[in-house]
Design a protein around this motif. Structure first.
Motif: not given
Length: 402
Positions: A388, A372, A353
């Protein structure tokens, strides 16, 4: 004529209301859709009651029995009684003494037939007493069983009183019709089609979406096109063949927005926007646009399918597959296979994020969003596999923060 009392007629809540109103004799009867459903053996959703009492007297009688009363439409003689969680709409018998096609000025009456004479269709102009006695002044019982949608009295007069009755005529035929459309009613609708322009978008939307949810609306839509009713609020071109394929594939799915997007999709730069004319909610308009403009593109392998599911979301992807089937892009087997793949693979979420990027020392602002999007493209190209830590490592590489 007599109908055996049904469970909803003998329920304690219903009996409490009817006993209060009929304390002095034949003063209240069931009317409208619940009576039509009783004749046809269909479930009911609402219980409407007609009464000789004025609204004030209705309220007085109900409140004397501890029943809550809400004045929901006093200008038309309507109050709502609430017993436990059951709602009963109660309207004083009335006459329309002045109409303009959208609203009416009414006067109260005690004559059941006078009230029935101002209603739209014969199957909606029946009264049912609590003991099951049916008062049918205009032959609605036979019309309901025979599937004939017929205006009460002169069709043109009924339409001029309330123009929405044009759309209700077609909607009722789509749901209840069992024979050819009544010629007199059809002719009157054609003669007054231009009056639909005066109707509010909300009223049009409500009726038309209910029509589209009928088991097979295509024959009625064809009649509406022939009489120029459809053109007044929904621009063409129309694709009845695609709608037929959509319904044939899954007849139990009656989603009206999906059916509308198949039958008459909204096109870019279209001067007359149906969603605006029918005053769709923001959510309805967005969904209609997504369905109308959605393009799945070529899907040559499983990875391409997953990309499309991710781009649109599972629900919209499955609906776009249905649209593709309706338009002839996918056959039955391919459609089922694509839908099964979607149901078996939930759209994944990018595992990093914006806050993660800020923690890496990237300045907050538009650059975070741009980065992003870049990492998401990289992640999608690798079939959503990187986790991640892998995504963060790639971000470090992209930004020289390794």
């Amino acid at each position: 004529m007599h109908i055996a009392p049904l469970p909803w007629m003998t329920a304690p809540e219903t009996r409490a209301v009817m006993d209060a109103l009929n304390r002095d004799g034949d003063m209240a009867r069931f009317v409208g859709g619940c009576v039509r459903s009783a004749v046809l053996g269909l479930p009911i959703s609402d219980i409407d009651i007609a009464t000789r009492h004025t609204p004030d007297r209705t309220t007085e009688l109900l409140e004397a029995e501890g029943i809550r009363v809400v004045p929901t439409g006093l200008q038309h003689g309507t109050v709502t009684a609430i017993v436990n969680r059951a709602h009963f709409e109660i309207t004083t018998l009335r006459l329309d003494i002045e109409t303009d096609g959208r609203r009416a000025v009414v006067a109260f009456t005690e004559d059941w037939r006078e009230d029935a004479a101002r209603r739209d269709f014969t199957m909606n102009a029946m009264f049912l007493s609590p003991d099951g006695s049916l008062d049918d002044p205009f032959g609605g019982h036979g019309d309901a069983l025979g599937g004939l949608i017929r205006f009460v009295g002169d069709a043109s007069t009924r339409i001029r009183e309330d123009v929405l009755r044009i759309l209700r005529f077609f909607r009722f035929h789509a749901h209840f019709g069992k024979q050819e459309i009544d010629p007199a009613g059809l002719r009157a609708c054609a003669d007054h089609a231009a009056l639909i322009r005066d109707l509010s978008g909300e009223r049009i939307r409500t009726e038309f979406l209910k029509l589209l949810a009928a088991p097979n609306p295509n024959p009625v839509l064809a009649a509406m096109e022939e009489t120029h009713v459809l053109h007044e609020f929904l621009p063409g071109p129309y694709d009845p063949a695609a709608l037929h394929r959509l319904i044939s594939f899954a007849p139990e799915e009656t989603d009206p927005i999906l059916r509308l997007a198949v039958f008459a999709p909204e096109r870019p730069n279209q001067a007359f926007q149906a969603s605006q004319r029918m005053r769709f909610s923001n959510a309805e308009a967005a969904r209609f646009t997504d369905l109308s403009s959605g393009d799945l593109g070529e899907m040559t392998d499983d990875q391409a399918v997953r990309r499309q599911i991710h781009a649109h979301g599972n629900s919209l992807f499955e609906q776009l597959v249905r649209l593709g089937h309706a338009g002839g892009t996918f056959d039955d087997a391919t459609t089922r296979a694509l839908q099964a793949r979607s149901k078996g693979w939930s759209k994944p979420v990018l595992p990093v994020r914006g806050a993660d990027l800020v923690k890496l020392g990237i300045a907050a602002g538009p650059g975070v969003g741009d980065l992003l999007r870049e990492i998401e493209i990289w992640w999608i190209e690798r079939d959503f596999v990187p986790g991640r830590e892998e995504c963060l490592a790639e971000i470090r590489r992209m930004t020289g923060k390794e």
